[in-house]
Design a protein around this motif. Structure first.
Motif, short mmCIF file in Angstrom:
data_model
loop_
_atom_site.label_atom_id
_atom_site.label_comp_id
_atom_site.label_asym_id
_atom_site.label_seq_id
_atom_site.Cartn_x
_atom_site.Cartn_y
_atom_site.Cartn_z
N GLU A 98 0.83 -1.20 0.00
CA GLU A 98 0.00 0.00 0.00
C GLU A 98 0.87 1.26 0.00
O GLU A 98 0.56 2.24 -0.71
N PHE A 99 1.96 1.25 0.75
CA PHE A 99 2.86 2.39 0.77
C PHE A 99 3.47 2.62 -0.61
O PHE A 99 3.55 3.76 -1.09
N ALA A 100 3.89 1.53 -1.26
CA ALA A 100 4.48 1.66 -2.60
C ALA A 100 3.45 2.20 -3.59
O ALA A 100 3.76 3.05 -4.44
N THR A 138 20.61 -1.49 0.55
CA THR A 138 19.51 -0.80 1.21
C THR A 138 19.45 -1.21 2.68
O THR A 138 20.03 -2.22 3.07
N PRO A 139 18.74 -0.46 3.51
CA PRO A 139 18.63 -0.85 4.92
C PRO A 139 17.86 -2.16 5.08
O PRO A 139 16.94 -2.46 4.32
N ARG A 140 18.24 -2.90 6.09
CA ARG A 140 17.54 -4.15 6.39
C ARG A 140 16.15 -3.83 6.97
O ARG A 140 15.97 -2.85 7.70
N LEU A 141 15.17 -4.63 6.63
CA LEU A 141 13.81 -4.50 7.14
C LEU A 141 13.45 -5.74 7.95
O LEU A 141 13.90 -6.84 7.63
N ASP A 142 12.64 -5.56 8.96
CA ASP A 142 12.21 -6.67 9.82
C ASP A 142 10.74 -6.92 9.55
O ASP A 142 9.87 -6.15 9.96
N THR A 143 10.45 -8.02 8.83
CA THR A 143 9.07 -8.33 8.47
C THR A 143 8.24 -8.78 9.67
O THR A 143 7.01 -8.91 9.55
N PHE A 174 5.41 -1.97 10.88
CA PHE A 174 5.80 -1.33 9.63
C PHE A 174 6.16 0.15 9.83
O PHE A 174 7.18 0.63 9.32
N THR A 175 5.34 0.88 10.57
CA THR A 175 5.45 2.34 10.65
C THR A 175 6.84 2.83 11.07
O THR A 175 7.39 3.76 10.44
N PRO A 176 7.48 2.26 12.09
CA PRO A 176 8.81 2.75 12.46
C PRO A 176 9.88 2.51 11.39
O PRO A 176 10.98 3.07 11.48
N GLN A 177 9.56 1.68 10.39
CA GLN A 177 10.53 1.35 9.36
C GLN A 177 10.28 2.09 8.04
O GLN A 177 10.91 1.80 7.03
N ILE A 178 9.37 3.07 8.06
CA ILE A 178 8.97 3.73 6.82
C ILE A 178 10.15 4.38 6.10
O ILE A 178 10.27 4.30 4.86
N ASP A 179 11.07 5.01 6.83
CA ASP A 179 12.22 5.64 6.17
C ASP A 179 13.07 4.61 5.43
O ASP A 179 13.54 4.86 4.31
N ALA A 180 13.25 3.44 6.05
CA ALA A 180 14.04 2.38 5.40
C ALA A 180 13.28 1.81 4.21
O ALA A 180 13.87 1.49 3.17
N VAL A 181 11.96 1.65 4.36
CA VAL A 181 11.14 1.17 3.24
C VAL A 181 11.24 2.14 2.07
O VAL A 181 11.43 1.75 0.91
N ARG A 182 11.13 3.44 2.38
CA ARG A 182 11.21 4.46 1.33
C ARG A 182 12.57 4.41 0.61
O ARG A 182 12.63 4.53 -0.62
N GLU A 183 13.62 4.19 1.36
CA GLU A 183 14.96 4.13 0.74
C GLU A 183 15.06 2.95 -0.22
O GLU A 183 15.64 3.07 -1.31
N GLY A 184 14.51 1.80 0.17
CA GLY A 184 14.55 0.64 -0.71
C GLY A 184 13.73 0.85 -1.97
O GLY A 184 14.15 0.49 -3.08
#
Length: 325
Positions: free
Chosen positions: A175-177, A276-281, A285-295
């Motif tokens: 949804e963010f993408a 890219t930054p590592r993500l923790d599935t 989700f919300t605290p990882q938005i900056d890392a998601v955006r970078e990827g």
């Protein structure tokens, strides 16, 4: 047991049909073709012929008399459905009809283990059914071992155990993408009802919808790794099938270096990679938005680079393989 993927048996069958005359004769016999009607061309992941249907065939076989077989290869997966709702059996049927209407003799083939053929409700949608088991006598060594492993896997099919944290993360990522990076197109979840197992750590994208084609260059697969067990960093990458062994033989194009990207093997493929930054599935989700955006930004940068400069990879391949002399 190590999981066998359909792309591995796709490659096995393509290789055997090209290089193993006994296998080709066995295949033609099982399909009901004369063994004198030799195979003169074979391609993989060819776009369906009907203009009304998307997706691609696993194998397209052209015979000496001009007739064509369109082959769908299955181990234990269900039939895919495109974003427009086209199911695989219907896509094959439409492609065969299109070829026949143009004057080409054509037929579809479902290639799968016997247990899959017996259990599928859509087997009769294909003109021919060929079991893995019927082709075993024509294989030896590693090829036979791979085929047998696929047959064994079909008898105990993969059933992903749902993980609610994974499902929530992937749903929010998509949804963010969709909202912030509409240029990138994420593939549909291959598991029904939004199920994601704990081990889901890769986001796959629809390369056909994102990347232009270049003559002589395989269309890349596109993914973001939330973590990569085979590399020190997570990554966004384009993967060029079959070019992996050439990764260190020539420098990356300057236009690619300008992105901060580099080349490395990704299995048998050549990875065009941005770390890219590592993500923790398993985390929120919300605290990882900056890392998601970078990827996602990295994937979009690679998309833009490919559509402007991807043709440079033809020269890179010639240099790396020593064919530019």
């Amino acid at each position: 047991m190590t999981r066998i993927y359909e792309r591995q048996t796709d490659a096995l069958f393509a290789r055997a049909l090209k290089n193993n005359p006994g296998f080709a004769r066995t295949f033609l016999t099982v399909v009901g073709e004369s063994t004198t009607n030799s195979i003169i061309a074979l391609s993989t992941q060819t776009q369906h012929r009907s203009s009304d249907h998307g997706g691609s065939t696993d194998l397209e076989i052209t015979h000496a008399d001009g007739s064509i077989l369109l082959v769908e290869n299955k181990i234990d997966a269900g039939y895919s459905v495109t974003r427009s709702g086209d199911a695989q059996p219907e896509r094959y049927r439409a492609s065969v009809s299109t070829l026949i209407a143009s004057g080409v003799r054509a037929a579809s083939v479902l290639l799968a283990p016997e247990i899959y053929l017996r259990g599928s409700r859509h087997t009769t949608a294909f003109d021919h059914q060929v079991s893995y088991e019927s082709l075993r006598p024509a294989l030896t060594g590693p090829d036979l071992a791979l085929l047998d492993a696929a047959i064994a896997q079909a008898e105990t099919p993969y059933d992903p155990e749902p993980n609610s944290a994974s499902a929530a993360f992937f749903a929010e990522y998509e949804e963010f993408a969709r909202q912030h990076f509409p240029e990138v197109v994420i593939k549909h979840n291959p598991n029904g009802n939004g199920v994601r197992p704990t081990g889901s750590r890769t986001i796959y994208f629809v390369s056909k919808a994102m990347l232009r084609d270049y003559a002589g260059i395989p269309r890349p697969r596109v993914s973001v790794q939330t973590r990569d067990m085979n590399a020190p960093s997570a990554s966004a990458k384009l993967m060029l099938g079959g070019w992996g062994t050439l990764a260190a033989r020539a420098p990356a194009p300057d236009s690619l270096k300008a992105l901060g990207a580099y080349l490395r093997p990704a299995g048998q493929s050549l990875g065009i990679v941005i770390d890219t930054p590592r993500l923790d599935t398993q985390a929120s989700f919300t605290p990882q938005i900056d890392a998601v955006r970078e990827g996602l930004r990295a994937i979009n940068d690679l998309r833009e680079w490919w559509n402007s400069f991807g043709g440079e990879m033809a020269n890179w391949h010639a240099l790396a393989s020593g064919t530019n002399k």
